[in-house]
Design a protein around this motif. Structure first.
Motif, PDB file in Angstrom:
ATOM      1  N   GLU A   1      -4.090 -10.513   0.968  1.00 28.17           N
ATOM      2  CA  GLU A   1      -3.632  -9.665   2.062  1.00 28.17           C
ATOM      3  C   GLU A   1      -2.462  -8.754   1.697  1.00 28.17           C
ATOM      4  OE1 GLU A   1      -4.918  -9.038   4.937  1.00 28.17           O
ATOM      5  OE2 GLU A   1      -6.527 -10.499   4.875  1.00 28.17           O
ATOM      6  N   GLU A   2      -1.545  -9.206   0.849  1.00 30.63           N
ATOM      7  CA  GLU A   2      -0.335  -8.427   0.596  1.00 30.63           C
ATOM      8  C   GLU A   2      -0.627  -7.058  -0.018  1.00 30.63           C
ATOM      9  OE1 GLU A   2       2.067  -9.515  -3.107  1.00 30.63           O
ATOM     10  OE2 GLU A   2       0.988 -11.384  -2.726  1.00 30.63           O
ATOM     11  N   TRP A   3      -1.767  -6.915  -0.678  1.00 26.68           N
ATOM     12  CA  TRP A   3      -2.098  -5.632  -1.294  1.00 26.68           C
ATOM     13  C   TRP A   3      -2.627  -4.627  -0.275  1.00 26.68           C
ATOM     14  CZ3 TRP A   3      -0.872  -4.279  -6.212  1.00 26.68           C
ATOM     15  CH2 TRP A   3      -0.471  -5.318  -7.053  1.00 26.68           C
ATOM     16  N   GLY A   4      -3.038  -5.081   0.883  1.00 27.15           N
ATOM     17  CA  GLY A   4      -3.433  -4.182   1.959  1.00 27.15           C
ATOM     18  C   GLY A   4      -4.880  -3.743   1.968  1.00 27.15           C
ATOM     19  N   MET A   5      -5.638  -4.024   0.908  1.00 24.13           N
ATOM     20  CA  MET A   5      -7.016  -3.527   0.833  1.00 24.13           C
ATOM     21  C   MET A   5      -7.930  -4.248   1.817  1.00 24.13           C
ATOM     22  SD  MET A   5      -6.394  -1.182  -1.190  1.00 24.13           S
ATOM     23  CE  MET A   5      -8.010  -0.496  -1.500  1.00 24.13           C
ATOM     24  N   SER A   6      -7.644  -5.511   2.064  1.00 19.95           N
ATOM     25  CA  SER A   6      -8.438  -6.260   3.037  1.00 19.95           C
ATOM     26  C   SER A   6      -8.370  -5.607   4.415  1.00 19.95           C
ATOM     27  CB  SER A   6      -7.941  -7.708   3.116  1.00 19.95           C
ATOM     28  OG  SER A   6      -8.513  -8.381   4.214  1.00 19.95           O
ATOM     29  N   GLN A   7      -7.191  -5.145   4.805  1.00 20.90           N
ATOM     30  CA  GLN A   7      -7.064  -4.512   6.113  1.00 20.90           C
ATOM     31  C   GLN A   7      -7.930  -3.262   6.205  1.00 20.90           C
ATOM     32  OE1 GLN A   7      -3.121  -3.257   7.365  1.00 20.90           O
ATOM     33  NE2 GLN A   7      -3.930  -2.289   9.212  1.00 20.90           N
ATOM     34  N   TYR A   8      -7.975  -2.468   5.143  1.00 19.46           N
ATOM     35  CA  TYR A   8      -8.783  -1.250   5.186  1.00 19.46           C
ATOM     36  C   TYR A   8     -10.266  -1.583   5.356  1.00 19.46           C
ATOM     37  CZ  TYR A   8      -4.494   1.005   3.686  1.00 19.46           C
ATOM     38  OH  TYR A   8      -3.196   1.453   3.617  1.00 19.46           O
ATOM     39  N   VAL A   9     -10.717  -2.618   4.659  1.00 15.24           N
ATOM     40  CA  VAL A   9     -12.112  -3.038   4.801  1.00 15.24           C
ATOM     41  C   VAL A   9     -12.373  -3.511   6.227  1.00 15.24           C
ATOM     42  CG1 VAL A   9     -13.823  -4.754   4.078  1.00 15.24           C
ATOM     43  CG2 VAL A   9     -12.398  -3.611   2.358  1.00 15.24           C
ATOM     44  N   ARG A  10     -11.470  -4.334   6.753  1.00 22.87           N
ATOM     45  CA  ARG A  10     -11.663  -4.876   8.104  1.00 22.87           C
ATOM     46  C   ARG A  10     -11.572  -3.781   9.165  1.00 22.87           C
ATOM     47  NH1 ARG A  10      -7.610  -7.522   9.299  1.00 22.87           N
ATOM     48  NH2 ARG A  10      -6.374  -7.648   7.388  1.00 22.87           N
ATOM     49  N   ASP A  11     -10.605  -2.884   9.018  1.00 23.00           N
ATOM     50  CA  ASP A  11     -10.459  -1.806  10.001  1.00 23.00           C
ATOM     51  C   ASP A  11     -11.647  -0.839   9.960  1.00 23.00           C
ATOM     52  OD1 ASP A  11      -8.056  -2.891  10.772  1.00 23.00           O
ATOM     53  OD2 ASP A  11      -6.803  -1.281   9.990  1.00 23.00           O
ATOM     54  N   ALA A  12     -12.131  -0.540   8.769  1.00 15.99           N
ATOM     55  CA  ALA A  12     -13.222   0.426   8.635  1.00 15.99           C
ATOM     56  C   ALA A  12     -14.513  -0.079   9.267  1.00 15.99           C
ATOM     57  CB  ALA A  12     -13.463   0.744   7.158  1.00 15.99           C
ATOM     58  N   ARG A  13     -14.669  -1.394   9.330  1.00 18.29           N
ATOM     59  CA  ARG A  13     -15.960  -1.942   9.774  1.00 18.29           C
ATOM     60  C   ARG A  13     -16.300  -1.581  11.218  1.00 18.29           C
ATOM     61  NH1 ARG A  13     -20.259  -2.493  10.559  1.00 18.29           N
ATOM     62  NH2 ARG A  13     -21.740  -4.156  10.085  1.00 18.29           N
TER      63      ARG A  13
ATOM     64  N   PRO B   1       0.822  -1.214   0.000  1.00 15.80           N
ATOM     65  CA  PRO B   1       0.000   0.000   0.000  1.00 15.80           C
ATOM     66  C   PRO B   1       0.858   1.267   0.000  1.00 15.80           C
ATOM     67  CG  PRO B   1      -0.714  -1.544   1.704  1.00 15.80           C
ATOM     68  CD  PRO B   1       0.603  -2.041   1.180  1.00 15.80           C
ATOM     69  N   VAL B   2       0.222   2.360  -0.411  1.00 13.11           N
ATOM     70  CA  VAL B   2       0.875   3.666  -0.411  1.00 13.11           C
ATOM     71  C   VAL B   2      -0.018   4.653   0.331  1.00 13.11           C
ATOM     72  CG1 VAL B   2       2.071   3.248  -2.591  1.00 13.11           C
ATOM     73  CG2 VAL B   2      -0.191   4.312  -2.618  1.00 13.11           C
ATOM     74  N   PHE B   3       0.558   5.751   0.786  1.00 14.27           N
ATOM     75  CA  PHE B   3      -0.231   6.826   1.400  1.00 14.27           C
ATOM     76  C   PHE B   3       0.501   8.143   1.262  1.00 14.27           C
ATOM     77  CE2 PHE B   3      -1.064   9.529   5.201  1.00 14.27           C
ATOM     78  CZ  PHE B   3      -2.323   9.946   4.812  1.00 14.27           C
ATOM     79  N   LYS B   4      -0.229   9.157   0.830  1.00 15.21           N
ATOM     80  CA  LYS B   4       0.274  10.519   0.728  1.00 15.21           C
ATOM     81  C   LYS B   4      -0.749  11.444   1.367  1.00 15.21           C
ATOM     82  CE  LYS B   4       3.132  13.702  -0.960  1.00 15.21           C
ATOM     83  NZ  LYS B   4       4.527  13.823  -0.479  1.00 15.21           N
ATOM     84  N   ALA B   5      -0.362  12.138   2.410  1.00 15.46           N
ATOM     85  CA  ALA B   5      -1.291  13.032   3.111  1.00 15.46           C
ATOM     86  C   ALA B   5      -1.801  14.124   2.165  1.00 15.46           C
ATOM     87  CB  ALA B   5      -0.610  13.654   4.320  1.00 15.46           C
ATOM     88  N   PRO B   6      -3.106  14.381   2.132  1.00 15.54           N
ATOM     89  CA  PRO B   6      -3.686  15.378   1.215  1.00 15.54           C
ATOM     90  C   PRO B   6      -3.495  16.811   1.722  1.00 15.54           C
ATOM     91  CG  PRO B   6      -5.415  14.366   2.504  1.00 15.54           C
ATOM     92  CD  PRO B   6      -4.142  13.650   2.881  1.00 15.54           C
TER      93      PRO B   6
ATOM     94  N   ALA C   1     -11.353   5.717   4.167  1.00 16.17           N
ATOM     95  CA  ALA C   1     -11.825   5.893   2.793  1.00 16.17           C
ATOM     96  C   ALA C   1     -10.767   6.596   1.946  1.00 16.17           C
ATOM     97  CB  ALA C   1     -13.134   6.681   2.774  1.00 16.17           C
ATOM     98  N   GLU C   2     -10.052   7.563   2.530  1.00 16.16           N
ATOM     99  CA  GLU C   2      -9.029   8.305   1.790  1.00 16.16           C
ATOM    100  C   GLU C   2      -7.857   7.419   1.396  1.00 16.16           C
ATOM    101  OE1 GLU C   2      -6.709  11.080  -0.121  1.00 16.16           O
ATOM    102  OE2 GLU C   2      -8.843  11.197   0.401  1.00 16.16           O
ATOM    103  N   VAL C   3      -7.301   6.685   2.346  1.00 20.07           N
ATOM    104  CA  VAL C   3      -6.134   5.860   2.014  1.00 20.07           C
ATOM    105  C   VAL C   3      -6.537   4.717   1.086  1.00 20.07           C
ATOM    106  CG1 VAL C   3      -6.265   4.365   4.072  1.00 20.07           C
ATOM    107  CG2 VAL C   3      -4.060   4.758   2.955  1.00 20.07           C
ATOM    108  N   ALA C   4      -7.738   4.166   1.261  1.00 18.30           N
ATOM    109  CA  ALA C   4      -8.204   3.115   0.353  1.00 18.30           C
ATOM    110  C   ALA C   4      -8.365   3.669  -1.061  1.00 18.30           C
ATOM    111  CB  ALA C   4      -9.519   2.531   0.855  1.00 18.30           C
ATOM    112  N   TYR C   5      -8.902   4.876  -1.160  1.00 16.98           N
ATOM    113  CA  TYR C   5      -9.065   5.520  -2.467  1.00 16.98           C
ATOM    114  C   TYR C   5      -7.721   5.753  -3.147  1.00 16.98           C
ATOM    115  CZ  TYR C   5      -9.311   9.359  -5.766  1.00 16.98           C
ATOM    116  OH  TYR C   5      -9.134  10.129  -6.883  1.00 16.98           O
ATOM    117  N   GLN C   6      -6.761   6.267  -2.403  1.00 12.34           N
ATOM    118  CA  GLN C   6      -5.452   6.542  -3.000  1.00 12.34           C
ATOM    119  C   GLN C   6      -4.849   5.284  -3.621  1.00 12.34           C
ATOM    120  OE1 GLN C   6      -2.612   8.644  -0.576  1.00 12.34           O
ATOM    121  NE2 GLN C   6      -4.102  10.147   0.134  1.00 12.34           N
ATOM    122  N   ASN C   7      -4.968   4.181  -2.939  1.00  9.16           N
ATOM    123  CA  ASN C   7      -4.410   2.937  -3.450  1.00  9.16           C
ATOM    124  C   ASN C   7      -5.191   2.430  -4.654  1.00  9.16           C
ATOM    125  OD1 ASN C   7      -2.123   1.636  -1.592  1.00  9.16           O
ATOM    126  ND2 ASN C   7      -3.470   2.865  -0.311  1.00  9.16           N
TER     127      ASN C   7
END
Length: 597
Positions: free
Chosen positions: A423-435, A2-7, A307-313
């Motif tokens: 899991e390696e792509w990181g999107m599953s974690q965002y879904v699980r954490d957001a819930r 995953p990647v993240f850049k603060a907006p 939602a922001e970090v998931a969108y960026q990825n």
């Protein structure tokens, strides 16, 4: 990975150009928040989030917390050092009271940079997040001795804090709680009972943990009227502030959770632990709700952040992953396929998330500004008006942004196709954490009931009428501006739907309370659409002004206007659907006997 850049640019645009925080220099702490200071803090927060917090996000998810046989809990690798750096940098006390070691800067600024940190590592940021809520409760309801004893160490982060409400047999219905408090005769109490789902209940990152615990004093009335709040430290605190012997409070186990693995969610056992009353006998809910309201705004921010970090990825993946050809013919004929970003349905997904995220960011910061005005203004009328709006929109911030935050994390995951499920792509974690954000600090159905059942009618509807006026005046003030017409017309249509739905509730909710209950979630989301549309109206107005002034980064403002148009044309029409649902009433919802389900 995953990647993240603060907006950062988006945040500064909202703070400076949309909300104009310089105009609030009359409020305590705002004079110190000059544009240069604000930009420096925002940039530094972005750097800390990207370089320190974000690299630990997957580590925390994979390792989780570990409980030893003695009840102690170890946080994931790197968490303790990152938390120490967070505290030493002064982030925890950014907006806290200078009398107790805080910097006293605007809560608005604290909220703006809080998004970056939650996007980068939601689980880690829950530790100081709970502490800030506990600080707020002690600040408002503690006596001078309690403030002096606990706040300085909590504000510097040496001690952390928690809130203890839920018990195995009661969550929302706190009137059933069984944890008891027995007076010791010296002003202290013996606290006995068990609490569950306690975020940051035990860990290795601070020297002490200050638990705020709801309990019932022996002989107190049944139900919520007999609930009191107590300060129960993990380690006893001497009159000089020194840490003493271990109190009779322990972590019985760690909850096995769907997400936020890096946060220690504990079952806490109180075995005649020493506690101290805060806020008066049988006034516990009033004191705890200071913390709850602070937490609810923070949880809404979590929904926005994920939602922001998931969108960026998802956007990065859509630009890079080649699959299929554009419907209008190859866009990259030199490649075997075109990138996903050429496909209209992928763009629908990304634009939906993007348009909500940018409006949601403005909504959260706008709400934080209302909080600052409510708590810092010396003009009573201004403080009251801001407090009214703050109370009204708190359930909307929490409910709408977390519902949408989860939906959009799922949508972002969908962009990846099968890779999103790996899991390696990181999107599953965002879904699980957001819930979890939809559930804790008051499940979203409760937020909707709070909005419809309490907040709308408070003070004879004073707050919602003020909101109607603010949005209506914005539309009227810009009615003659042709460039604003695509935005104001859609906002006004949504506002009309909300006003009609509100009138329907007034006429039918009292007649049959089930009508109000059946309408509550749709009304909350209808409200959310209108306030997000209003945020887009404010942003469109500011963007047009910047373009008229010849701003250098014209592409940024043109993108803003295009995204605003998308929201108005593709998202705002949902207000009509929500209104139609509300007006069907409760008949079909309540038609079946319980046995028919």
């Amino acid at each position: 990975m995953p990647v993240f850049k603060a907006p950062v640019d988006d945040t500064l645009f909202i703070l400076n150009d949309v909300l104009g925080i310089e105009r609030y220099s009359n409020l305590a702490g705002f004079a110190d928040a000059s544009p240069d200071v604000v930009e420096a803090i925002v940039q530094e927060a972005a750097k800390f989030s990207e370089e320190v917090l974000f690299p630990l996000n997957q580590v925390g998810d994979q390792q989780g917390c570990k409980r030893a046989d003695d009840g102690s809990v170890t946080t994931p690798e790197g968490f303790k050092a990152a938390y120490k750096q967070y505290c030493e940098s002064g982030w925890l006390g950014l907006a806290a009271d200078p009398e107790y070691g805080g910097q006293g800067l605007p809560y608005t600024l604290h909220t703006a940079i809080g998004e970056y940190m939650s996007s980068a590592n939601m689980a880690l940021m829950m530790y100081p997040g709970l502490t800030q809520g506990a600080i707020a409760a002690i600040q408002v309801h503690g006596d001078d001795a309690q403030k002096s004893k606990y706040l300085p160490k909590m504000i510097e982060g040496t001690w952390t804090g928690t809130m203890n409400l839920t018990e195995p047999h009661c969550g929302t219905d706190l009137g059933m709680l069984r944890t008891k408090a027995v007076p010791n005769g010296d002003g202290s109490y013996r606290i006995s009972g068990q609490k569950i789902f306690i975020s940051a209940g035990e860990h290795d990152m601070s020297d002490n943990i200050i638990h705020l615990v709801l309990a019932r004093i022996e002989g107190a009335p049944e139900g919520t009227k007999g609930i009191s709040l107590f300060i129960v430290p993990k380690f006893m605190v001497g009159e000089d502030g020194s840490v003493g012997k271990r109190n009779a409070v322990s972590c019985g186990s760690l909850e096995e959770k769907m997400g936020i693995h890096g946060n220690s969610t504990c079952v806490m056992n109180y075995d005649e632990a020493t506690g101290y009353l805060i806020g008066g006998e049988n006034a516990g809910l009033k004191a705890m709700f200071v913390m709850m309201n602070e937490a609810r705004l923070g949880v809404g921010l979590q929904g926005q952040s994920i939602a922001e970090v998931a969108y960026q990825n998802a956007a990065d993946y859509a630009r890079e992953r080649i699959q299929g050809r554009a419907l209008t013919g190859p866009k990259y004929p030199d490649k075997k396929a075109d990138p996903l970003i050429v496909h209209p349905d992928i763009r629908r997904t990304l634009m939906t998330i993007k348009s909500f995220n940018e409006a949601g960011r403005a909504f959260v910061i706008w709400t934080a500004l209302k909080s600052d005005i409510a708590h810092r203004s010396e003009v009573e009328a201004d403080a009251t008006a801001a407090s009214d709006i703050l109370g009204l929109v708190t359930p909307v911030v929490k409910g709408v942004l977390t519902d949408r935050g989860f939906d959009h994390a799922v949508m972002a995951q969908q962009v990846y196709g099968g890779h999103g499920y790996i899991e390696e792509w990181g999107m599953s974690q965002y879904v699980r954490d957001a819930r979890i954000a939809m559930i804790y600090e008051g499940a979203n159905g409760i937020q909707a009931l709070d909005l419809v059942g309490r907040k709308l009618g408070m003070n004879n509807g004073r707050a919602v009428m003020a909101f109607f006026k603010e949005v209506g005046d914005f539309c009227e003030d810009n009615r003659s501006d042709e460039k604003m017409a695509p935005y104001t017309k859609a906002i006004k249509k949504g506002l009309n739907d909300m006003q009609a739905a509100s009138m329907w509730l007034m006429q039918n909710g009292m007649k049959d309370p089930n009508n109000a209950g059946a309408a509550s979630t749709d009304y909350m989301h209808l409200f959310g659409l209108v306030v997000l549309g209003y945020m887009w109206g404010l942003m469109a107005k500011a963007a047009q002004q910047k373009l008229a002034d010849g701003a250098d980064n014209a592409a940024f403002y043109e993108t803003k206007l295009a995204t605003a148009r998308f929201f108005m044309e593709r998202v705002m029409p949902e207000t009509a659907m929500r209104k139609a649902r509300i007006e069907t009433g409760a008949e079909t919802l309540m038609a079946l006997d319980a046995e028919a389900f």
